[in-house]
Design a protein around this motif. Sequence first.
Motif, PDB file in Angstrom:
ATOM      1  N   VAL A   1      -7.068  12.864 -23.375  1.00  0.00           N
ATOM      2  CA  VAL A   1      -5.977  12.528 -22.448  1.00  0.00           C
ATOM      3  C   VAL A   1      -6.428  11.351 -21.576  1.00  0.00           C
ATOM      4  CG1 VAL A   1      -4.590  13.342 -20.492  1.00  0.00           C
ATOM      5  CG2 VAL A   1      -5.151  14.920 -22.368  1.00  0.00           C
ATOM      6  N   ALA A   2      -5.642  10.298 -21.584  1.00  0.00           N
ATOM      7  CA  ALA A   2      -5.910   9.162 -20.679  1.00  0.00           C
ATOM      8  C   ALA A   2      -4.632   8.950 -19.890  1.00  0.00           C
ATOM      9  CB  ALA A   2      -6.259   7.916 -21.473  1.00  0.00           C
ATOM     10  N   LEU A   3      -4.749   8.730 -18.612  1.00  0.00           N
ATOM     11  CA  LEU A   3      -3.532   8.685 -17.801  1.00  0.00           C
ATOM     12  C   LEU A   3      -3.405   7.405 -17.000  1.00  0.00           C
ATOM     13  CD1 LEU A   3      -4.857   9.283 -14.900  1.00  0.00           C
ATOM     14  CD2 LEU A   3      -4.710  11.650 -15.617  1.00  0.00           C
ATOM     15  N   ASN A   4      -2.256   7.278 -16.390  1.00  0.00           N
ATOM     16  CA  ASN A   4      -1.956   6.106 -15.573  1.00  0.00           C
ATOM     17  C   ASN A   4      -1.888   6.580 -14.134  1.00  0.00           C
ATOM     18  OD1 ASN A   4      -0.285   3.991 -14.269  1.00  0.00           O
ATOM     19  ND2 ASN A   4      -0.335   3.179 -16.347  1.00  0.00           N
ATOM     20  N   ASN A   5      -2.710   6.013 -13.285  1.00  0.00           N
ATOM     21  CA  ASN A   5      -2.780   6.520 -11.913  1.00  0.00           C
ATOM     22  C   ASN A   5      -1.628   6.050 -11.045  1.00  0.00           C
ATOM     23  OD1 ASN A   5      -5.055   8.248 -11.772  1.00  0.00           O
ATOM     24  ND2 ASN A   5      -6.415   6.481 -11.918  1.00  0.00           N
ATOM     25  N   ILE A   6      -1.328   6.873 -10.080  1.00  0.00           N
ATOM     26  CA  ILE A   6      -0.296   6.558  -9.105  1.00  0.00           C
ATOM     27  C   ILE A   6      -0.738   5.321  -8.296  1.00  0.00           C
ATOM     28  CG2 ILE A   6      -1.097   7.972  -7.143  1.00  0.00           C
ATOM     29  CD1 ILE A   6       1.778   9.194  -7.213  1.00  0.00           C
ATOM     30  N   GLY A   7       0.209   4.467  -8.018  1.00  0.00           N
ATOM     31  CA  GLY A   7      -0.115   3.221  -7.322  1.00  0.00           C
ATOM     32  C   GLY A   7      -0.296   2.061  -8.282  1.00  0.00           C
ATOM     33  N   GLY A   8      -0.374   2.397  -9.585  1.00  0.00           N
ATOM     34  CA  GLY A   8      -0.560   1.366 -10.605  1.00  0.00           C
ATOM     35  C   GLY A   8       0.726   0.618 -10.906  1.00  0.00           C
ATOM     36  N   CYS A   9       0.668  -0.240 -11.903  1.00  0.00           N
ATOM     37  CA  CYS A   9       1.852  -1.038 -12.237  1.00  0.00           C
ATOM     38  C   CYS A   9       2.155  -0.987 -13.725  1.00  0.00           C
ATOM     39  CB  CYS A   9       1.666  -2.481 -11.770  1.00  0.00           C
ATOM     40  SG  CYS A   9       0.159  -3.262 -12.358  1.00  0.00           S
ATOM     41  N   SER A  10       1.700   0.072 -14.394  1.00  0.00           N
ATOM     42  CA  SER A  10       1.912   0.146 -15.839  1.00  0.00           C
ATOM     43  C   SER A  10       2.499   1.481 -16.260  1.00  0.00           C
ATOM     44  CB  SER A  10       0.584  -0.071 -16.573  1.00  0.00           C
ATOM     45  OG  SER A  10      -0.140  -1.123 -16.034  1.00  0.00           O
ATOM     46  N   GLY A  11       3.196   2.155 -15.369  1.00  0.00           N
ATOM     47  CA  GLY A  11       3.818   3.407 -15.790  1.00  0.00           C
ATOM     48  C   GLY A  11       4.081   4.349 -14.638  1.00  0.00           C
TER      49      GLY A  11
ATOM     50  N   THR B   1       4.367   5.890 -10.805  1.00  0.00           N
ATOM     51  CA  THR B   1       5.019   5.333  -9.622  1.00  0.00           C
ATOM     52  C   THR B   1       4.038   4.456  -8.849  1.00  0.00           C
ATOM     53  OG1 THR B   1       6.255   7.390  -9.498  1.00  0.00           O
ATOM     54  CG2 THR B   1       6.347   5.947  -7.569  1.00  0.00           C
ATOM     55  N   GLY B   2       4.502   3.290  -8.471  1.00  0.00           N
ATOM     56  CA  GLY B   2       3.634   2.358  -7.739  1.00  0.00           C
ATOM     57  C   GLY B   2       4.469   1.389  -6.926  1.00  0.00           C
ATOM     58  N   PRO B   3       3.864   0.342  -6.391  1.00  0.00           N
ATOM     59  CA  PRO B   3       4.575  -0.589  -5.513  1.00  0.00           C
ATOM     60  C   PRO B   3       5.771  -1.291  -6.170  1.00  0.00           C
ATOM     61  CG  PRO B   3       2.198  -0.926  -5.370  1.00  0.00           C
ATOM     62  CD  PRO B   3       2.422   0.023  -6.503  1.00  0.00           C
TER      63      PRO B   3
ATOM     64  N   PRO C   1      12.107  -2.315  -4.428  1.00  0.00           N
ATOM     65  CA  PRO C   1      10.709  -1.971  -4.767  1.00  0.00           C
ATOM     66  C   PRO C   1       9.943  -1.544  -3.508  1.00  0.00           C
ATOM     67  CG  PRO C   1      11.307  -4.131  -5.654  1.00  0.00           C
ATOM     68  CD  PRO C   1      12.432  -3.708  -4.774  1.00  0.00           C
ATOM     69  N   TYR C   2       9.061  -0.565  -3.675  1.00  0.00           N
ATOM     70  CA  TYR C   2       8.236  -0.134  -2.537  1.00  0.00           C
ATOM     71  C   TYR C   2       7.480  -1.318  -1.916  1.00  0.00           C
ATOM     72  CZ  TYR C   2       8.503   4.969  -3.284  1.00  0.00           C
ATOM     73  OH  TYR C   2       8.907   6.255  -3.383  1.00  0.00           O
ATOM     74  N   GLY C   3       6.893  -2.130  -2.765  1.00  0.00           N
ATOM     75  CA  GLY C   3       6.104  -3.256  -2.256  1.00  0.00           C
ATOM     76  C   GLY C   3       5.041  -2.759  -1.292  1.00  0.00           C
ATOM     77  N   PRO C   4       4.940  -3.381  -0.110  1.00  0.00           N
ATOM     78  CA  PRO C   4       3.863  -3.014   0.829  1.00  0.00           C
ATOM     79  C   PRO C   4       4.072  -1.644   1.477  1.00  0.00           C
ATOM     80  CG  PRO C   4       5.353  -4.575   1.837  1.00  0.00           C
ATOM     81  CD  PRO C   4       5.802  -4.443   0.415  1.00  0.00           C
ATOM     82  N   ASP C   5       5.258  -1.041   1.264  1.00  0.00           N
ATOM     83  CA  ASP C   5       5.492   0.282   1.853  1.00  0.00           C
ATOM     84  C   ASP C   5       4.873   1.399   1.009  1.00  0.00           C
ATOM     85  OD1 ASP C   5       6.935  -0.911   3.891  1.00  0.00           O
ATOM     86  OD2 ASP C   5       8.814  -0.830   2.749  1.00  0.00           O
ATOM     87  N   PHE C   6       4.379   1.049  -0.156  1.00  0.00           N
ATOM     88  CA  PHE C   6       3.734   2.090  -0.960  1.00  0.00           C
ATOM     89  C   PHE C   6       2.437   2.488  -0.256  1.00  0.00           C
ATOM     90  CE2 PHE C   6       1.710   4.282  -4.407  1.00  0.00           C
ATOM     91  CZ  PHE C   6       2.789   4.873  -5.053  1.00  0.00           C
ATOM     92  N   PRO C   7       2.213   3.793  -0.095  1.00  0.00           N
ATOM     93  CA  PRO C   7       1.010   4.193   0.669  1.00  0.00           C
ATOM     94  C   PRO C   7      -0.285   3.881  -0.078  1.00  0.00           C
ATOM     95  CG  PRO C   7       2.105   6.101  -0.294  1.00  0.00           C
ATOM     96  CD  PRO C   7       3.012   4.936  -0.547  1.00  0.00           C
ATOM     97  N   LEU C   8      -1.338   3.689   0.681  1.00  0.00           N
ATOM     98  CA  LEU C   8      -2.652   3.544   0.051  1.00  0.00           C
ATOM     99  C   LEU C   8      -3.027   4.875  -0.567  1.00  0.00           C
ATOM    100  CD1 LEU C   8      -4.848   1.412   2.478  1.00  0.00           C
ATOM    101  CD2 LEU C   8      -3.724   0.736   0.369  1.00  0.00           C
ATOM    102  N   VAL C   9      -3.721   4.805  -1.680  1.00  0.00           N
ATOM    103  CA  VAL C   9      -4.191   6.028  -2.333  1.00  0.00           C
ATOM    104  C   VAL C   9      -5.710   5.940  -2.469  1.00  0.00           C
ATOM    105  CG1 VAL C   9      -2.100   6.664  -3.596  1.00  0.00           C
ATOM    106  CG2 VAL C   9      -3.675   4.974  -4.567  1.00  0.00           C
TER     107      VAL C   9
ATOM    108  N   ASN D   1       0.425  -6.049  -5.202  1.00  0.00           N
ATOM    109  CA  ASN D   1       0.243  -4.914  -4.295  1.00  0.00           C
ATOM    110  C   ASN D   1      -0.650  -3.843  -4.927  1.00  0.00           C
ATOM    111  OD1 ASN D   1       1.786  -5.571  -1.898  1.00  0.00           O
ATOM    112  ND2 ASN D   1       3.617  -5.446  -3.166  1.00  0.00           N
ATOM    113  N   THR D   2      -0.506  -3.661  -6.244  1.00  0.00           N
ATOM    114  CA  THR D   2      -1.376  -2.708  -6.935  1.00  0.00           C
ATOM    115  C   THR D   2      -2.833  -3.171  -6.859  1.00  0.00           C
ATOM    116  OG1 THR D   2       0.270  -1.793  -8.446  1.00  0.00           O
ATOM    117  CG2 THR D   2      -1.986  -1.815  -9.219  1.00  0.00           C
ATOM    118  N   TYR D   3      -3.042  -4.476  -7.014  1.00  0.00           N
ATOM    119  CA  TYR D   3      -4.413  -4.990  -6.933  1.00  0.00           C
ATOM    120  C   TYR D   3      -5.026  -4.663  -5.564  1.00  0.00           C
ATOM    121  CZ  TYR D   3      -8.257  -8.023  -8.351  1.00  0.00           C
ATOM    122  OH  TYR D   3      -9.495  -8.488  -8.734  1.00  0.00           O
ATOM    123  N   LEU D   4      -4.231  -4.825  -4.519  1.00  0.00           N
ATOM    124  CA  LEU D   4      -4.719  -4.515  -3.171  1.00  0.00           C
ATOM    125  C   LEU D   4      -5.056  -3.032  -3.044  1.00  0.00           C
ATOM    126  CD1 LEU D   4      -2.153  -6.581  -1.034  1.00  0.00           C
ATOM    127  CD2 LEU D   4      -4.500  -7.202  -1.609  1.00  0.00           C
TER     128      LEU D   4
END
Lengths: 333, 333
Positions: free
Chosen positions: B42-52, B54-56, B67-75, B227-230
């Motif tokens: 199992v390989a997954l896509n983490n929250i906050g990412g940009c490839s699947g 939920t993220g910014p 889009p959430y943009g900068p309002d997406f919380p830090l994880v 934003n995901t990079y940040l």
Amino acid sequence: MVETYGHHHAAGYHHEDDKKTGWWDACIGPGKAIDTSKFFVVALNNIGGCSGSTGPTSPNPENENRPYGPDFPLVTVRDWVKTQALLSDRLGIDVWYSIIGGSLGGMQALQWSVDYPDRLQKCVIIASAPKLSAQNIAFNEVARQSILSDPDFHNGRYLELDSYPKRGLILARMVGHITYLSEEAMKQKFGRDLKSGKFMYGFDVEFQVESYLRYQGEQFSRNFDANTYLIMTKALDYFDPSREYEQSLTKALSNTKCRFLVVSFTTDWRFSPERSQEIVNALITNQKPVSYLDIDAEQGHDSFLFPIPLYVKSLRAFLGGIEHLHSTPKEAL
Amino acid sequence: MVETYGHHHAAGYHHEDDKKTGWWDACIGPGKAIDTSKFFVVALNNIGGCSGSTGPTSPNPENENRPYGPDFPLVTVRDWVKTQALLSDRLGIDVWYSIIGGSLGGMQALQWSVDYPDRLQKCVIIASAPKLSAQNIAFNEVARQSILSDPDFHNGRYLELDSYPKRGLILARMVGHITYLSEEAMKQKFGRDLKSGKFMYGFDVEFQVESYLRYQGEQFSRNFDANTYLIMTKALDYFDPSREYEQSLTKALSNTKCRFLVVSFTTDWRFSPERSQEIVNALITNQKPVSYLDIDAEQGHDSFLFPIPLYVKSLRAFLGGIEHLHSTPKEAL
């Protein structure tokens, strides 16, 4: 002669506006490693710079005295050394007692020994390299791209437009700054200490190291010209005294006539001890007189700016020879 | 479970639009180090990412689905591991046979062993560190500043304004890329080769390494959200499983129950072997079962992506235990 590094103000205070001593004050002065009570020291400002000599901020007579900006030609370490030889003629100095430089200054000292073998007795090459590595070039390229891609750069004509690529210069300096410091020095200086003592979970400055880098970058951006920064990094990238000698450093150094002191620092990862050893090996292959020291120091590439006891001692011992100077009065340091 | 690194597409082809195999295809597949003919991976896509997940770039229902943009919380890495435990519940997996990760993935594997000691049998931590060094944070800060200072970033609301901080992302990736590669790998890959075969003496791309970095940076900037990079770099900076254990990694690891394999690579200067050894030492102090290998490899931090024979063998041997799996049929890899 002390080879420079951006600015001719290498030591001491020379003007009532000087807020600090020169950049190499730890090593130049009465009783210091480069002892001004024994030697007359010349430190100069290279062409293309932004602190005195003609450079991109100077008026271009061929363009209604607007700043040269991007029209200022690229210069190489070889060009600089040639201008320094012309300065020597003007000063009436046929033979320098010693040419000394750290980092980019060490490259100039090395180039002197190749291009003007009869015009120096001693050559001191500190924390330097015979040419940049791919990684060195890569870091320089990031710094250049930071400046070139800043919308305020305006293809280098920012001064005419009353603009300035401040963000690009800050980034360029931040990248450079990381490479000057050793990982150990950063650890000791900042560790993972938080600026406010607690996590903020945001993009403001949180760790001390972030705060330090931003501050240093901003200070630098106020005093340094972006076109000069580009020219300086290209001079570094192009430097390769072996280019005219079939890519053989040994051949390049075969006609040198001076004595050499080569110094490296254990934690310098920008120009690592191995790079200094390439110079030493090429000299030994040529049976040239060379002393080499790898100094145990924690400050990374910046170590050469500090008065580390063994480093100071070796520099003083190598320069020694005040008696010798008296016997050849025409020579000067 | 394989801990990720930006994208859940870790191996093979899964869609007709897939132009290349997953990012860890060298190590995951039938007969490979992580052998899919033995294990269910199992390989997954983490929250906050940009490839699947939920993220910014996802629509924010609390802001008219913009889009959430900068309002997406830090994880944090801890948050990610918590979401992965929730996923495990959903999948009906009480105990993972192994949690495996490289780099930031290795940090997640380590956090699993601390936060859910009863839910994994084996933990594989590759090319990772127990927390970032000041130098690591400094490089991340340069990457963040590249993005934050790009005028097209618009305080993170670039998507709403149909803008994109492309220049910032390119610079961020260039800096990152240099730290993934070893000095030796760069030397072998590029040396000081010139793109056109001769010097141009200008600011266009001249050395191969410049061309490579710019190309890689541009490719990356097309596929990754700023934003995901940040968020990702902050998750790296904040990671420190010892924080809740009085800053003692030994205390943090005292309740772990799984077996560990820790792997480092000789030329990795981003997360050096010494950093892996900090984890190993803390485990040994706790008398926990740990195997450690420092693999001789030239590719720097990126080495973990390559099928280096000793590395593959050690991973295969550590995972081995297919018989064991049969005796505990509820468990899965």
